[in-house]
Design a protein around this motif. Structure first.
Motif, mmCIF file in Angstrom:
data_model
loop_
_atom_site.group_PDB
_atom_site.id
_atom_site.type_symbol
_atom_site.label_atom_id
_atom_site.label_comp_id
_atom_site.label_asym_id
_atom_site.label_seq_id
_atom_site.Cartn_x
_atom_site.Cartn_y
_atom_site.Cartn_z
ATOM 1 N N PRO A 2 0.809 -1.225 0.000
ATOM 2 C CA PRO A 2 0.000 0.000 0.000
ATOM 3 C C PRO A 2 0.845 1.279 0.000
ATOM 4 O O PRO A 2 0.386 2.307 -0.463
ATOM 5 C CB PRO A 2 -0.813 -0.118 1.283
ATOM 6 C CG PRO A 2 -0.133 -1.136 2.106
ATOM 7 C CD PRO A 2 0.622 -2.029 1.188
ATOM 8 N N GLN A 3 2.068 1.245 0.493
ATOM 9 C CA GLN A 3 2.851 2.462 0.503
ATOM 10 C C GLN A 3 3.347 2.855 -0.893
ATOM 11 O O GLN A 3 3.808 3.969 -1.087
ATOM 12 C CB GLN A 3 4.012 2.383 1.494
ATOM 13 C CG GLN A 3 4.991 1.272 1.269
ATOM 14 C CD GLN A 3 4.624 0.020 2.051
ATOM 15 O OE1 GLN A 3 3.474 -0.386 2.062
ATOM 16 N NE2 GLN A 3 5.604 -0.605 2.674
ATOM 17 N N LEU A 4 3.241 1.975 -1.858
ATOM 18 C CA LEU A 4 3.638 2.298 -3.220
ATOM 19 C C LEU A 4 2.509 2.935 -4.005
ATOM 20 O O LEU A 4 2.732 3.450 -5.092
ATOM 21 C CB LEU A 4 4.132 1.049 -3.944
ATOM 22 C CG LEU A 4 5.414 0.426 -3.374
ATOM 23 C CD1 LEU A 4 5.778 -0.835 -4.151
ATOM 24 C CD2 LEU A 4 6.553 1.424 -3.396
ATOM 25 N N MET A 5 1.304 2.935 -3.470
ATOM 26 C CA MET A 5 0.178 3.585 -4.129
ATOM 27 C C MET A 5 0.019 4.982 -3.514
ATOM 28 O O MET A 5 -0.397 5.111 -2.364
ATOM 29 C CB MET A 5 -1.105 2.773 -3.930
ATOM 30 C CG MET A 5 -1.060 1.405 -4.552
ATOM 31 S SD MET A 5 -2.599 0.510 -4.379
ATOM 32 C CE MET A 5 -2.787 0.431 -2.618
ATOM 33 N N PRO A 6 0.329 6.033 -4.238
ATOM 34 C CA PRO A 6 0.309 7.368 -3.640
ATOM 35 C C PRO A 6 -1.088 7.973 -3.486
ATOM 36 O O PRO A 6 -1.240 8.981 -2.824
ATOM 37 C CB PRO A 6 1.146 8.186 -4.608
ATOM 38 C CG PRO A 6 1.013 7.501 -5.907
ATOM 39 C CD PRO A 6 0.877 6.042 -5.581
ATOM 40 N N GLU A 7 -2.113 7.375 -4.062
ATOM 41 C CA GLU A 7 -3.440 7.990 -4.025
ATOM 42 C C GLU A 7 -3.983 8.167 -2.606
ATOM 43 O O GLU A 7 -4.528 9.222 -2.295
ATOM 44 C CB GLU A 7 -4.437 7.184 -4.870
ATOM 45 C CG GLU A 7 -4.191 7.237 -6.364
ATOM 46 C CD GLU A 7 -3.194 6.191 -6.817
ATOM 47 O OE1 GLU A 7 -2.900 5.264 -6.032
ATOM 48 O OE2 GLU A 7 -2.695 6.313 -7.944
ATOM 49 N N PRO A 8 -3.892 7.200 -1.713
ATOM 50 C CA PRO A 8 -4.538 7.399 -0.411
ATOM 51 C C PRO A 8 -3.828 8.392 0.498
ATOM 52 O O PRO A 8 -4.470 9.092 1.269
ATOM 53 C CB PRO A 8 -4.539 6.016 0.240
ATOM 54 C CG PRO A 8 -3.813 5.103 -0.652
ATOM 55 C CD PRO A 8 -3.395 5.839 -1.873
ATOM 56 N N TRP A 9 -2.534 8.515 0.415
ATOM 57 C CA TRP A 9 -1.833 9.321 1.403
ATOM 58 C C TRP A 9 -1.146 10.547 0.854
ATOM 59 O O TRP A 9 -0.733 11.430 1.607
ATOM 60 C CB TRP A 9 -0.787 8.483 2.143
ATOM 61 C CG TRP A 9 0.240 7.859 1.247
ATOM 62 C CD1 TRP A 9 0.184 6.638 0.670
ATOM 63 C CD2 TRP A 9 1.461 8.462 0.803
ATOM 64 N NE1 TRP A 9 1.291 6.426 -0.101
ATOM 65 C CE2 TRP A 9 2.096 7.533 -0.038
ATOM 66 C CE3 TRP A 9 2.074 9.683 1.030
ATOM 67 C CZ2 TRP A 9 3.309 7.794 -0.659
ATOM 68 C CZ3 TRP A 9 3.286 9.951 0.413
ATOM 69 C CH2 TRP A 9 3.891 9.002 -0.420
ATOM 70 N N PHE A 10 -0.990 10.658 -0.452
ATOM 71 C CA PHE A 10 -0.219 11.757 -1.012
ATOM 72 C C PHE A 10 -0.887 13.117 -0.793
ATOM 73 O O PHE A 10 -0.226 14.103 -0.469
ATOM 74 C CB PHE A 10 0.048 11.522 -2.497
ATOM 75 C CG PHE A 10 1.009 12.491 -3.097
ATOM 76 C CD1 PHE A 10 2.338 12.478 -2.716
ATOM 77 C CD2 PHE A 10 0.588 13.426 -4.017
ATOM 78 C CE1 PHE A 10 3.236 13.366 -3.248
ATOM 79 C CE2 PHE A 10 1.482 14.324 -4.553
ATOM 80 C CZ PHE A 10 2.803 14.295 -4.168
#
Length: 55
Positions: A2-10
Protein backbone atom coordinates in the motif's frame (compact mmCIF):
# COMPACT_ATOMS: atom_id res chain seq x y z
CA UNK A 1 2.21 -2.93 -1.08
CA UNK A 2 0.00 0.00 0.00
CA UNK A 3 2.85 2.46 0.50
CA UNK A 4 3.64 2.30 -3.22
CA UNK A 5 0.18 3.59 -4.13
CA UNK A 6 0.31 7.37 -3.64
CA UNK A 7 -3.44 7.99 -4.02
CA UNK A 8 -4.54 7.40 -0.41
CA UNK A 9 -1.83 9.32 1.40
CA UNK A 10 -0.22 11.76 -1.01
CA UNK A 11 -2.90 14.45 -0.72
CA UNK A 12 -2.81 14.16 3.08
CA UNK A 13 0.95 14.52 2.94
CA UNK A 14 0.76 17.64 0.75
CA UNK A 15 -1.99 19.22 2.83
CA UNK A 16 -0.13 18.61 6.08
CA UNK A 17 3.11 20.09 4.79
CA UNK A 18 1.36 23.07 3.24
CA UNK A 19 -0.27 23.81 6.61
CA UNK A 20 3.01 23.37 8.45
CA UNK A 21 4.92 25.58 6.05
CA UNK A 22 2.35 28.40 6.07
CA UNK A 23 0.96 28.57 9.61
CA UNK A 24 3.91 27.59 11.79
CA UNK A 25 6.38 30.21 10.43
CA UNK A 26 3.75 32.95 10.88
CA UNK A 27 3.27 31.93 14.51
CA UNK A 28 7.02 31.88 15.11
CA UNK A 29 7.47 35.31 13.53
CA UNK A 30 4.60 36.72 15.59
CA UNK A 31 6.38 35.97 18.84
CA UNK A 32 7.58 39.02 20.69
CA UNK A 33 10.16 39.12 23.41
CA UNK A 34 8.92 40.66 26.65
CA UNK A 35 12.24 42.29 27.49
CA UNK A 36 14.51 44.17 25.17
CA UNK A 37 18.22 43.59 25.83
CA UNK A 38 19.87 46.50 27.62
CA UNK A 39 23.43 47.60 27.13
CA UNK A 40 25.54 47.31 30.24
CA UNK A 41 27.14 50.45 31.53
CA UNK A 42 30.76 50.54 32.57
CA UNK A 43 29.76 50.71 36.21
CA UNK A 44 27.69 47.52 35.97
CA UNK A 45 30.34 45.58 34.07
CA UNK A 46 33.05 46.11 36.70
CA UNK A 47 33.85 42.79 38.35
CA UNK A 48 34.99 42.18 41.88
CA UNK A 49 38.40 40.62 42.45
CA UNK A 50 38.59 37.30 44.23
CA UNK A 51 40.18 37.00 47.62
CA UNK A 52 42.42 33.90 47.53
CA UNK A 53 42.89 33.37 51.26
CA UNK A 54 44.57 29.98 51.02
CA UNK A 55 47.62 31.27 49.14
Amino acid sequence: MPQLMPEPWFMTFLLTWSILLTIIPMQILALTFPYEPNLQTEHDSATQTWNWQWL
